[in-house]
Design a protein around this motif. Structure first.
Motif, PDB file in Angstrom:
ATOM      1  N   MET A  40      -3.160  14.332 -32.697  1.00 43.09           N
ATOM      2  CA  MET A  40      -4.302  15.003 -32.056  1.00 43.09           C
ATOM      3  C   MET A  40      -5.649  14.444 -32.520  1.00 43.09           C
ATOM      4  O   MET A  40      -6.580  14.354 -31.731  1.00 43.09           O
ATOM      5  N   ILE A  41      -5.770  14.108 -33.788  1.00 42.62           N
ATOM      6  CA  ILE A  41      -7.084  13.666 -34.286  1.00 42.62           C
ATOM      7  C   ILE A  41      -7.510  12.363 -33.598  1.00 42.62           C
ATOM      8  O   ILE A  41      -8.578  12.320 -32.979  1.00 42.62           O
ATOM      9  N   GLN A  48     -13.134  11.405 -26.720  1.00 39.43           N
ATOM     10  CA  GLN A  48     -14.574  11.609 -26.871  1.00 39.43           C
ATOM     11  C   GLN A  48     -15.346  10.317 -26.646  1.00 39.43           C
ATOM     12  O   GLN A  48     -16.386  10.317 -25.997  1.00 39.43           O
ATOM     13  N   PHE A  65      -8.543  13.774 -22.087  1.00 39.65           N
ATOM     14  CA  PHE A  65      -8.962  15.106 -22.524  1.00 39.65           C
ATOM     15  C   PHE A  65      -7.942  16.169 -22.117  1.00 39.65           C
ATOM     16  O   PHE A  65      -7.644  17.079 -22.897  1.00 39.65           O
ATOM     17  N   HIS A  68      -5.205  15.882 -24.506  1.00 41.49           N
ATOM     18  CA  HIS A  68      -5.655  16.405 -25.806  1.00 41.49           C
ATOM     19  C   HIS A  68      -5.596  17.942 -25.820  1.00 41.49           C
ATOM     20  O   HIS A  68      -5.094  18.550 -26.764  1.00 41.49           O
ATOM     21  N   LYS A  69      -6.088  18.541 -24.749  1.00 46.88           N
ATOM     22  CA  LYS A  69      -6.143  20.005 -24.705  1.00 46.88           C
ATOM     23  C   LYS A  69      -4.733  20.598 -24.599  1.00 46.88           C
ATOM     24  O   LYS A  69      -4.405  21.590 -25.265  1.00 46.88           O
ATOM     25  N   VAL A 120      -8.948  24.975 -35.805  1.00 45.01           N
ATOM     26  CA  VAL A 120      -9.288  23.776 -35.025  1.00 45.01           C
ATOM     27  C   VAL A 120      -8.863  23.937 -33.557  1.00 45.01           C
ATOM     28  O   VAL A 120      -9.695  23.816 -32.657  1.00 45.01           O
ATOM     29  N   GLY A 124     -11.441  24.599 -30.203  1.00 43.28           N
ATOM     30  CA  GLY A 124     -11.367  23.669 -29.061  1.00 43.28           C
ATOM     31  C   GLY A 124     -11.115  24.444 -27.774  1.00 43.28           C
ATOM     32  O   GLY A 124     -11.743  24.201 -26.743  1.00 43.28           O
ATOM     33  N   TRP A 125     -10.226  25.412 -27.862  1.00 41.57           N
ATOM     34  CA  TRP A 125      -9.848  26.207 -26.679  1.00 41.57           C
ATOM     35  C   TRP A 125     -11.039  27.039 -26.196  1.00 41.57           C
ATOM     36  O   TRP A 125     -11.331  27.120 -24.993  1.00 41.57           O
ATOM     37  N   HIS A 127     -14.192  26.431 -26.751  1.00 43.25           N
ATOM     38  CA  HIS A 127     -15.179  25.491 -26.197  1.00 43.25           C
ATOM     39  C   HIS A 127     -14.815  25.157 -24.748  1.00 43.25           C
ATOM     40  O   HIS A 127     -15.660  25.183 -23.853  1.00 43.25           O
ATOM     41  N   HIS A 162     -15.832  23.019 -33.526  1.00 44.70           N
ATOM     42  CA  HIS A 162     -14.622  22.178 -33.402  1.00 44.70           C
ATOM     43  C   HIS A 162     -14.829  20.865 -34.173  1.00 44.70           C
ATOM     44  O   HIS A 162     -13.937  20.424 -34.893  1.00 44.70           O
ATOM     45  N   LEU A 163     -16.026  20.298 -34.034  1.00 44.01           N
ATOM     46  CA  LEU A 163     -16.318  19.029 -34.711  1.00 44.01           C
ATOM     47  C   LEU A 163     -16.295  19.208 -36.234  1.00 44.01           C
ATOM     48  O   LEU A 163     -15.599  18.469 -36.943  1.00 44.01           O
ATOM     49  N   ASN A 166     -12.926  19.907 -37.649  1.00 39.61           N
ATOM     50  CA  ASN A 166     -12.121  18.690 -37.698  1.00 39.61           C
ATOM     51  C   ASN A 166     -12.470  17.843 -38.908  1.00 39.61           C
ATOM     52  O   ASN A 166     -11.596  17.204 -39.501  1.00 39.61           O
TER      53      ASN A 166
HETATM   54  C1  HEM Z   1      -4.844  20.893 -33.609  1.00 40.39           C
HETATM   55  C2  HEM Z   1      -5.442  20.648 -32.580  1.00 40.39           C
HETATM   56  C3  HEM Z   1      -6.676  19.804 -32.350  1.00 40.39           C
HETATM   57  C4  HEM Z   1      -7.213  18.765 -33.063  1.00 40.39           C
HETATM   58  C5  HEM Z   1      -6.735  18.174 -34.372  1.00 40.39           C
HETATM   59  C6  HEM Z   1      -8.374  18.329 -32.327  1.00 40.39           C
HETATM   60  C7  HEM Z   1      -9.176  17.269 -32.703  1.00 40.39           C
HETATM   61  C8  HEM Z   1     -10.290  16.845 -32.005  1.00 40.39           C
HETATM   62  C9  HEM Z   1     -11.157  15.769 -32.401  1.00 40.39           C
HETATM   63  C10 HEM Z   1     -10.963  14.915 -33.653  1.00 40.39           C
HETATM   64  C11 HEM Z   1     -12.140  15.661 -31.498  1.00 40.39           C
HETATM   65  C12 HEM Z   1     -13.293  14.651 -31.487  1.00 40.39           C
HETATM   66  C13 HEM Z   1     -14.406  15.131 -32.365  1.00 40.39           C
HETATM   67  C14 HEM Z   1     -15.201  16.288 -31.770  1.00 40.39           C
HETATM   68  O1  HEM Z   1     -16.053  16.044 -30.934  1.00 40.39           O
HETATM   69  O2  HEM Z   1     -14.948  17.453 -32.121  1.00 40.39           O
HETATM   70  C15 HEM Z   1     -11.925  16.681 -30.503  1.00 40.39           C
HETATM   71  C16 HEM Z   1     -12.738  16.923 -29.416  1.00 40.39           C
HETATM   72  C17 HEM Z   1     -12.479  17.884 -28.460  1.00 40.39           C
HETATM   73  N1  HEM Z   1     -11.392  18.725 -28.422  1.00 40.39           N
HETATM   74 FE1  HEM Z   1      -9.963  18.927 -29.802  1.00 40.39          FE
HETATM   75  N2  HEM Z   1      -8.512  19.096 -31.206  1.00 40.39           N
HETATM   76  C18 HEM Z   1      -7.476  20.013 -31.177  1.00 40.39           C
HETATM   77  C19 HEM Z   1      -7.225  20.958 -30.220  1.00 40.39           C
HETATM   78  C20 HEM Z   1      -7.980  21.134 -29.071  1.00 40.39           C
HETATM   79  C21 HEM Z   1      -7.697  22.113 -28.041  1.00 40.39           C
HETATM   80  C22 HEM Z   1      -6.523  23.084 -28.047  1.00 40.39           C
HETATM   81  C23 HEM Z   1      -8.668  21.982 -27.100  1.00 40.39           C
HETATM   82  C24 HEM Z   1      -8.877  22.723 -25.805  1.00 40.39           C
HETATM   83  C25 HEM Z   1      -8.008  23.479 -25.195  1.00 40.39           C
HETATM   84  C26 HEM Z   1      -9.559  20.911 -27.547  1.00 40.39           C
HETATM   85  C27 HEM Z   1     -10.668  20.494 -26.865  1.00 40.39           C
HETATM   86  C28 HEM Z   1     -11.523  19.515 -27.287  1.00 40.39           C
HETATM   87  C29 HEM Z   1     -12.731  19.163 -26.578  1.00 40.39           C
HETATM   88  C30 HEM Z   1     -13.240  19.769 -25.275  1.00 40.39           C
HETATM   89  C31 HEM Z   1     -13.340  18.149 -27.322  1.00 40.39           C
HETATM   90  C32 HEM Z   1     -14.668  17.462 -27.000  1.00 40.39           C
HETATM   91  C33 HEM Z   1     -15.720  18.177 -27.808  1.00 40.39           C
HETATM   92  C34 HEM Z   1     -17.150  17.825 -27.398  1.00 40.39           C
HETATM   93  O3  HEM Z   1     -17.378  17.547 -26.227  1.00 40.39           O
HETATM   94  O4  HEM Z   1     -18.015  17.875 -28.294  1.00 40.39           O
HETATM   95  N3  HEM Z   1      -9.101  20.424 -28.753  1.00 40.39           N
HETATM   96  N4  HEM Z   1     -10.781  17.386 -30.840  1.00 40.39           N
END
Ligand code: HEM
Ligand code: HEM
Length: 412
Positions: A40-41, A48, A65, A68-69, A120, A124-125, A127, A162-163, A166
């Motif tokens: 995921m990371i 991104q 994306f 990822h979600k 984390v 993300g969810w 957001h 979320h950032l 992480n």
């Molecule tokens: C264990 C689970 C997860 C990990 C390790 C993870 C990790 C990351 C990382 C490293 C980034 C890039 C850095 C950042 O901008 O934050 C990111 C971005 C993002 N993640 Fe996750 N994520 C996880 C779960 C999720 C879930 C469940 C969702 C949505 C349902 C999600 C939605 C997003 C979105 C929308 C971004 C872009 C953020 C932005 O636009 O600033 N993530 N995630």
């Protein structure tokens, strides 16, 4: 510091934990979450930073994306199951190899990691649920969450969280993996082995030297600081957005008291609606027409005041509204009556192009208060917007403009 500190014979594999060993279920959960998190990371970072300068690149970015979600929610579900299992199981004590400080650090990192497994994906969810548009979760259960408003400030705050969460996760993992390797290579104890498949020589009981309270408090303190930092990052983004110059009020026969100027675009065949927060209108209108004309209207729109769900930045970029080069758009023209209402047959000046635009609207005047609602259609190709998005697969051609306002007749 011996090669074989616990010379008891290997016990048969158990599903559950004992005071000294992780059972098969805990081990499976550990390595499954490790695999998911370590996928995921990089997936998040890749999505991104993936470019979106062409239609094809944007489609891939959206898929990254969505993956990822969706995988993130799988990770969340596995993590919750893992935590439930850990709660109903005995927790093997640390091996008594390291110093008290090392044990404290190791346990703090363990609790920080348990926290990350929830916080984390949850941030993300949230957001995602607070944003509109772009990259759906691949599932049939909807894209929103109860109690989470679709709002840009909320989305920005949770993007910041979320950032930063992480970053806490990555730092914890560096310490965690480094610690596991140190135990294996330098201390040569069974710490790593007892998490690996199969049995290793361990007694059924260990001298428990840790208290859980202090590391739990330390991990909560780490998460508290991360919340503050994450909100700071999120709100800093919000402040940059809010610091746009405001348009000056214009003299007008009819003064707008309240109104919305909304646009709807089709993003990946899903409608995304947003608003311009800052616009002015100079409206002349007489109930009785002169040469068929009831008056005229001139609207000025501050382009950077747009917020358009999760795609605001893309919409304001040079290949679309080009907000840096063209800070305002204007629409002006005469008002005429039609069979069903009124129409402005005007001209829209935007991004350096001048294009005729027809805005039919309904008008109700009661005393000195007028209420008007109208809808116009713009074709983005007329303004050479999104030249590399040649088809409608990622961004539709038609942009719907919805105007609704209430105005009062000024005294002069
Ligand atoms: C264990 C689970 C997860 C990990 C390790 C993870 C990790 C990351 C990382 C490293 C980034 C890039 C850095 C950042 O901008 O934050 C990111 C971005 C993002 N993640 Fe996750 N994520 C996880 C779960 C999720 C879930 C469940 C969702 C949505 C349902 C999600 C939605 C997003 C979105 C929308 C971004 C872009 C953020 C932005 O636009 O600033 N993530 N995630
Ligand atoms: C290659 C990566 C990893 C290695 C080598 C590793 C190694 C280990 C080892 C050896 C233990 C047992 C510690 C002990 O005996 O007390 C452990 C426990 C733990 N690991 Fe990992 N791990 C890795 C990745 C992860 C990831 C990605 C997570 C979650 C985000 C994680 C979360 C945990 C937690 C919470 C515990 C404590 C379990 C408990 O005692 O309740 N690990 N890990």
């Amino acid at each position: 510091m011996t090669d074989q500190p616990y010379p008891t014979p290997a016990a048969p594999a158990h599903l559950g934990n004992t005071e000294a060993r992780f059972g098969a279920v805990a081990k499976t959960f550990h390595w499954l979450t490790a695999l998911l998190i370590l996928t995921m990371i990089p997936l998040g970072i890749l999505a991104q930073y993936w470019p979106y300068d062409t239609s094809e690149a944007l489609a891939v970015k959206a898929d990254l994306f969505s993956l990822h979600k969706t995988l993130g929610l799988v990770t969340f579900a596995v993590a919750l199951a893992r935590i439930l299992w850990a709660l109903i199981q005995p927790r093997p004590a640390l091996l008594p190899t390291g110093s008290r400080v090392q044990s404290f650090a190791a346990e703090t990192v363990h609790f920080a990691l348990y926290g990350a497994l929830v916080l984390v994906p949850l941030t993300g969810w949230i957001h995602h649920a607070a944003s509109t548009g772009f990259a759906p979760i691949w599932w049939p259960f909807g894209q929103t969450l109860p109690f989470v408003p679709q709002s840009q400030p909320v989305a920005d705050a949770f993007a910041g969280l979320h950032l930063v969460f992480n970053i806490v996760l990555v730092l914890s993992l560096v310490a965690h993996i480094g610690g596991a390797l140190k135990h294996h290579v330098i201390d040569r104890d069974a710490t790593l082995k007892r998490m690996l498949p199969g049995n290793c020589a361990l007694p059924d009981e260990l001298p428990s030297k840790q208290t859980h309270a202090a590391p739990i408090v330390a991990a909560i303190a780490v998460w508290g600081m991360a919340v503050a930092a994450g909100l700071g990052v999120g709100l800093a983004g919000e402040r940059t957005r809010a610091a746009e110059p405001a348009l000056e009020a214009v003299p007008s026969q009819w003064v707008v008291q309240d109104g919305t100027l909304a646009i709807t675009v089709q993003q990946l065949n899903q409608p995304v609606t947003g608003r311009f927060a800052d616009w002015t209108a100079a409206i002349d209108f007489e109930e009785r027409a002169t040469d068929g004309v009831h008056g005229d209207v001139s609207v000025t729109v501050a382009i950077p005041s747009l917020s358009l769900g999760g795609v605001t930045t893309q919409a304001l970029a040079p290949d679309f509204l080009n907000a840096d080069a063209f800070a305002t758009a204007t629409f002006s023209g005469p008002i005429r009556a039609t069979e069903t209402g009124y129409v402005v047959d005007g001209t829209l000046d935007m991004v350096g192009q001048s294009v005729p635009l027809r805005l039919p609207f309904d008008l109700v005047i009661v005393g000195d208060t007028a209420t008007a609602t109208g809808t116009a259609m713009i074709d983005r190709r007329d303004f050479a917007m999104g030249p590399t998005y040649r088809d409608e697969a990622t961004v539709g051609f038609t942009v719907t403009v919805d105007v609704a306002l209430t105005a009062t007749r000024s005294a002069e």
